[in-house]
Design a protein around this motif. Structure first.
Motif, PDB file in Angstrom:
ATOM      1  N   TRP A  26       0.922  -1.065  -0.225  1.00  0.00           N
ATOM      2  CA  TRP A  26       0.287   0.097   0.086  1.00  0.00           C
ATOM      3  C   TRP A  26       0.587   1.181  -0.197  1.00  0.00           C
ATOM      4  N   SER A  85      -0.426   2.277   5.652  1.00  0.00           N
ATOM      5  CA  SER A  85      -1.096   2.384   4.501  1.00  0.00           C
ATOM      6  C   SER A  85      -1.993   3.860   4.818  1.00  0.00           C
ATOM      7  N   THR A 267      -7.377   5.668  -2.623  1.00  0.00           N
ATOM      8  CA  THR A 267      -6.829   4.643  -2.741  1.00  0.00           C
ATOM      9  C   THR A 267      -5.746   3.924  -3.687  1.00  0.00           C
ATOM     10  N   LEU A 269      -3.415   0.552  -4.427  1.00  0.00           N
ATOM     11  CA  LEU A 269      -2.538  -0.576  -4.168  1.00  0.00           C
ATOM     12  C   LEU A 269      -1.888  -0.954  -5.591  1.00  0.00           C
TER      13      LEU A 269
END
Length: 276
Positions: A26, A85, A267, A269
């Protein structure tokens, strides 16, 4: 609007822990979306008005405010580094506080120490360039899509601090010394950011370079907007005051951060294979 795209993973010897080729990592900073730029500008505006509010109406003075806000920033950065993260609330609180601290560093040099804005602007530019040089030498990338080790995160926040300090000094130099006024200064900086966007998307300007230039320019843009809204009409502002302006922008920031915390639209990944 996204200025930066992902870069190839760093090669061996760049530091950081070893990861399995299929293990997800992350990123510790948000994806660069329209939300990112809007909240960034709002935070810079709050940084300008909150610094003025605390130093003036709260009666703390530049020194007192600097000590208080630096302590708060240190505490929030500890929390940020301890997260595994990206967390919208912690991250944007750190940005808001670092905006205030960056403003105070520049103001202390100019007001308390009498350092000319030309000198402080040049010094902050050199310091920021040095951070980027060491960061790139060690990690082989300045992309914010790879802030996934302690070392990279440390470089990132140090660079962010100097972008705020540089943006404050350069913005004051342009708007005050050139007598542009708050509104005209805001338009000028907005046009400069638009020029960077055109260079990025139409002329294939380097993604990382265009991102960091735009990041620096959002600081004087936000400060000019904040000054225009908060300063008295006799000084070229709308006269809303630092309290109203700070509260208004804080409420908007809080609403956007809550939305992002729920939707996780910013967000990312990322994965990279271990090259060691």
């Amino acid at each position: 609007m996204t200025y930066e795209t992902s870069e190839p993973a760093p090669s061996a010897g760049t530091g950081g822990p070893t990861w399995d080729g299929h293990r997800p990592r992350w990123n510790k900073v948000p994806e660069v979306t329209a939300y990112f730029w809007v909240i960034k500008v709002l935070c810079t505006t709050v940084g300008e008005t909150a610094a003025d509010l605390l130093a003036g109406k709260a009666g703390l003075g530049l020194t007192g405010v600097s000590v208080l806000m630096s302590a708060l920033l240190a505490a929030v950065l500890v929390a940020q580094f301890r997260t595994r993260s990206y967390r919208a609330g912690v991250y944007w609180l750190a940005v808001a506080l670092i905006s205030v601290v960056g403003t105070l560093i520049s103001d202390n040099l100019a007001d308390n120490m009498g350092v000319p804005l030309e000198t402080s602007t040049a010094v902050f530019a050199v310091l920021l360039a040095a951070v980027f040089a060491v960061w790139y030498r060690r990690e082989r990338t300045l992309s914010i899509h790879h802030i996934d080790t302690v070392g990279r995160e440390a470089f990132y926040w140090l660079a962010v601090l100097f972008t705020f300090a540089l943006g404050t000094a350069a913005g004051d130099l342009v708007s005050e010394r050139q007598n542009l006024g708050y509104w005209l200064a805001a338009v000028l900086f907005a046009l400069a950011i638009a020029g960077i966007a055109v260079a990025r998307f139409a002329l294939a300007m380097n993604a990382v370079l265009s991102f960091w230039i735009a990041y620096i320019l959002t600081r004087p843009l936000g400060a000019s907007i904040g000054d225009y809204l908060s300063q008295p009409s006799a000084d070229g502002g709308l006269g809303l005051g630092t309290v109203v302006t700070s509260v208004l922008f804080l409420v908007v920031i809080l609403g956007l951060v809550i939305r992002l915390s729920v939707t996780r639209k910013d967000t990312r990944l990322s994965e990279r294979a271990d090259r060691s």
